[in-house]
Design a protein around this motif. Structure first.
Motif, PDB file in Angstrom:
ATOM      1  N   GLU A 150      -3.140 -15.575   0.001  1.00  0.00           N
ATOM      2  CA  GLU A 150      -3.830 -16.490   0.911  1.00  0.00           C
ATOM      3  C   GLU A 150      -4.967 -15.833   1.675  1.00  0.00           C
ATOM      4  N   LYS A 151      -5.029 -14.500   1.650  1.00  0.00           N
ATOM      5  CA  LYS A 151      -6.053 -13.749   2.381  1.00  0.00           C
ATOM      6  C   LYS A 151      -5.997 -14.057   3.874  1.00  0.00           C
ATOM      7  N   VAL A 152      -4.788 -13.952   4.429  1.00  0.00           N
ATOM      8  CA  VAL A 152      -4.597 -14.212   5.855  1.00  0.00           C
ATOM      9  C   VAL A 152      -3.763 -13.097   6.473  1.00  0.00           C
ATOM     10  N   ILE A 153      -3.927 -12.929   7.772  1.00  0.00           N
ATOM     11  CA  ILE A 153      -3.100 -12.045   8.573  1.00  0.00           C
ATOM     12  C   ILE A 153      -2.085 -12.907   9.322  1.00  0.00           C
ATOM     13  N   MET A 154      -0.819 -12.510   9.274  1.00  0.00           N
ATOM     14  CA  MET A 154       0.203 -13.145  10.106  1.00  0.00           C
ATOM     15  C   MET A 154       0.497 -12.188  11.255  1.00  0.00           C
ATOM     16  N   ASN A 155       0.042 -12.552  12.436  1.00  0.00           N
ATOM     17  CA  ASN A 155       0.175 -11.701  13.617  1.00  0.00           C
ATOM     18  C   ASN A 155       1.136 -12.371  14.584  1.00  0.00           C
ATOM     19  N   ASN A 156       2.395 -11.870  14.612  1.00  0.00           N
ATOM     20  CA  ASN A 156       3.428 -12.498  15.432  1.00  0.00           C
ATOM     21  C   ASN A 156       3.536 -13.991  15.142  1.00  0.00           C
ATOM     22  N   ASN A 157       3.555 -14.322  13.830  1.00  0.00           N
ATOM     23  CA  ASN A 157       3.696 -15.686  13.315  1.00  0.00           C
ATOM     24  C   ASN A 157       2.459 -16.562  13.535  1.00  0.00           C
ATOM     25  N   LYS A 158       1.380 -15.971  14.024  1.00  0.00           N
ATOM     26  CA  LYS A 158       0.124 -16.698  14.145  1.00  0.00           C
ATOM     27  C   LYS A 158      -0.757 -16.359  12.938  1.00  0.00           C
ATOM     28  N   THR A 163     -12.444 -13.744   6.548  1.00  0.00           N
ATOM     29  CA  THR A 163     -13.643 -13.971   5.750  1.00  0.00           C
ATOM     30  C   THR A 163     -13.628 -13.013   4.557  1.00  0.00           C
ATOM     31  N   LYS A 164     -14.589 -13.170   3.649  1.00  0.00           N
ATOM     32  CA  LYS A 164     -14.659 -12.289   2.480  1.00  0.00           C
ATOM     33  C   LYS A 164     -14.853 -10.833   2.888  1.00  0.00           C
ATOM     34  N   THR A 165     -15.745 -10.598   3.842  1.00  0.00           N
ATOM     35  CA  THR A 165     -15.995  -9.213   4.257  1.00  0.00           C
ATOM     36  C   THR A 165     -14.797  -8.637   4.999  1.00  0.00           C
ATOM     37  N   GLU A 166     -14.124  -9.463   5.811  1.00  0.00           N
ATOM     38  CA  GLU A 166     -12.920  -8.996   6.504  1.00  0.00           C
ATOM     39  C   GLU A 166     -11.813  -8.674   5.502  1.00  0.00           C
ATOM     40  N   THR A 167     -11.724  -9.498   4.453  1.00  0.00           N
ATOM     41  CA  THR A 167     -10.728  -9.263   3.399  1.00  0.00           C
ATOM     42  C   THR A 167     -10.975  -7.941   2.694  1.00  0.00           C
ATOM     43  N   ARG A 168     -12.215  -7.685   2.321  1.00  0.00           N
ATOM     44  CA  ARG A 168     -12.540  -6.423   1.645  1.00  0.00           C
ATOM     45  C   ARG A 168     -12.222  -5.225   2.546  1.00  0.00           C
ATOM     46  N   PHE A 169     -12.516  -5.381   3.816  1.00  0.00           N
ATOM     47  CA  PHE A 169     -12.299  -4.301   4.775  1.00  0.00           C
ATOM     48  C   PHE A 169     -10.806  -3.989   4.907  1.00  0.00           C
ATOM     49  N   ILE A 170      -9.983  -5.017   5.161  1.00  0.00           N
ATOM     50  CA  ILE A 170      -8.559  -4.776   5.377  1.00  0.00           C
ATOM     51  C   ILE A 170      -7.890  -4.263   4.105  1.00  0.00           C
ATOM     52  N   GLU A 171      -8.277  -4.779   2.945  1.00  0.00           N
ATOM     53  CA  GLU A 171      -7.659  -4.327   1.689  1.00  0.00           C
ATOM     54  C   GLU A 171      -8.054  -2.891   1.363  1.00  0.00           C
ATOM     55  N   LEU A 172      -9.256  -2.501   1.718  1.00  0.00           N
ATOM     56  CA  LEU A 172      -9.675  -1.110   1.534  1.00  0.00           C
ATOM     57  C   LEU A 172      -8.836  -0.185   2.413  1.00  0.00           C
ATOM     58  N   LEU A 173      -8.624  -0.577   3.669  1.00  0.00           N
ATOM     59  CA  LEU A 173      -7.836   0.258   4.574  1.00  0.00           C
ATOM     60  C   LEU A 173      -6.373   0.306   4.158  1.00  0.00           C
ATOM     61  N   LEU A 174      -5.839  -0.813   3.667  1.00  0.00           N
ATOM     62  CA  LEU A 174      -4.439  -0.846   3.229  1.00  0.00           C
ATOM     63  C   LEU A 174      -4.229  -0.017   1.967  1.00  0.00           C
ATOM     64  N   THR A 175      -5.215  -0.029   1.066  1.00  0.00           N
ATOM     65  CA  THR A 175      -5.133   0.786  -0.145  1.00  0.00           C
ATOM     66  C   THR A 175      -5.104   2.267   0.207  1.00  0.00           C
ATOM     67  N   ASN A 176      -5.744   2.610   1.321  1.00  0.00           N
ATOM     68  CA  ASN A 176      -5.816   4.011   1.761  1.00  0.00           C
ATOM     69  C   ASN A 176      -5.043   4.218   3.061  1.00  0.00           C
ATOM     70  N   LYS A 177      -3.884   3.557   3.162  1.00  0.00           N
ATOM     71  CA  LYS A 177      -3.086   3.632   4.380  1.00  0.00           C
ATOM     72  C   LYS A 177      -2.764   5.085   4.723  1.00  0.00           C
ATOM     73  N   ASN A 178      -2.850   5.375   6.027  1.00  0.00           N
ATOM     74  CA  ASN A 178      -2.605   6.717   6.568  1.00  0.00           C
ATOM     75  C   ASN A 178      -3.695   7.719   6.191  1.00  0.00           C
ATOM     76  N   LYS A 179      -4.859   7.192   5.827  1.00  0.00           N
ATOM     77  CA  LYS A 179      -6.035   8.022   5.574  1.00  0.00           C
ATOM     78  C   LYS A 179      -7.226   7.425   6.318  1.00  0.00           C
TER      79      LYS A 179
END
Length: 230
Positions: A150-158, A163-179
């Protein structure tokens, strides 16, 4: 395995619990093809701690562990999570173990020596189950998770739609978690070869931080950004 299912598995993390080094090397070579991240342990208690801290998407367990029975580990896991896909590996063909394993809602029961084609078939089944359930998620931190479909963040059930750019950003950071991902790499992944100002990146970071929580993304000043869970 079709491309969409293989792509799905590449977004996921698998926890592999075994103390059999020879089996590990053989199976791990297959897992590396399909999964973004493989977490390995040979200890039941450590496996439970990893589950609570890392939230893997799939569990692969050799039930013939040195100091414990893998089935007992699965029972404890099922008390917390009724649906996480679990594959079991064993050299034990006893009917009682098979019956007990069936009660634990396993995806499959693989006998040694492992048939690699059977393993790949089981991974394919897991991908289908996850895709059909729509539950392709990963925890960013406690009470905050990202939904890959769904390309969404669930933050405390909210629910926070990205957006497309936000999606690319978060997925890049998650792929490189702890780096820490460099600023140059972030710009390349999100905007390609397009020239982008520092203010544009900061604006994107601010918008995303409001959705995932201001303390979720770590800023290494002048170097880059990351999501740290350790």
């Amino acid at each position: 395995m079709n491309l969409s299912l293989k792509k799905l598995l590449k977004e996921l993390t698998i926890l592999y619990v075994t103390n059999q080094e020879e089996d590990y090397k053989k199976i791990n070579s297959i897992l590396e093809i399909f999964f973004k991240k493989i977490i390995y342990t040979n200890n039941e208690n450590e496996a439970l701690n990893i589950y609570y801290k890392k939230f893997p998407n799939i569990i692969l367990v050799d039930i013939n562990l040195s100091h414990s029975n893998g089935i007992e580990f699965i029972k404890k896991l099922r008390q917390k999570n009724k649906t996480i896909p679990i594959l079991v590996i064993t050299k034990n063909k006893e009917v009682s173990n098979l019956i007990e394993a069936i009660k634990l809602n396993l995806i499959d029961y693989l006998l040694k020596p492992i048939d690699i084609n059977k393993l790949i078939f089981s991974l394919n089944q897991i991908a289908k189950i996850i895709l059909n359930s729509g539950e392709v998620t990963t925890f960013i931190k406690e009470n905050i998770l990202y939904h890959y479909v769904e390309k969404v963040i669930m933050n405390n059930n909210k629910k926070e739609v990205l957006t497309k750019t936000e999606t690319r950003f978060i997925e890049l950071l998650l792929t490189n978690k702890n780096k820490i991902v460099s600023i140059e790499e972030i710009k390349r992944v999100i905007w390609g070869n397009k020239e982008v100002s520092e203010s544009a990146l900061k604006s994107l970071l601010n918008r995303l931080s409001k959705k995932v929580g201001k303390d979720t993304i770590t800023n290494s000043f002048g170097i880059g950004y990351g999501i740290m869970t350790k």
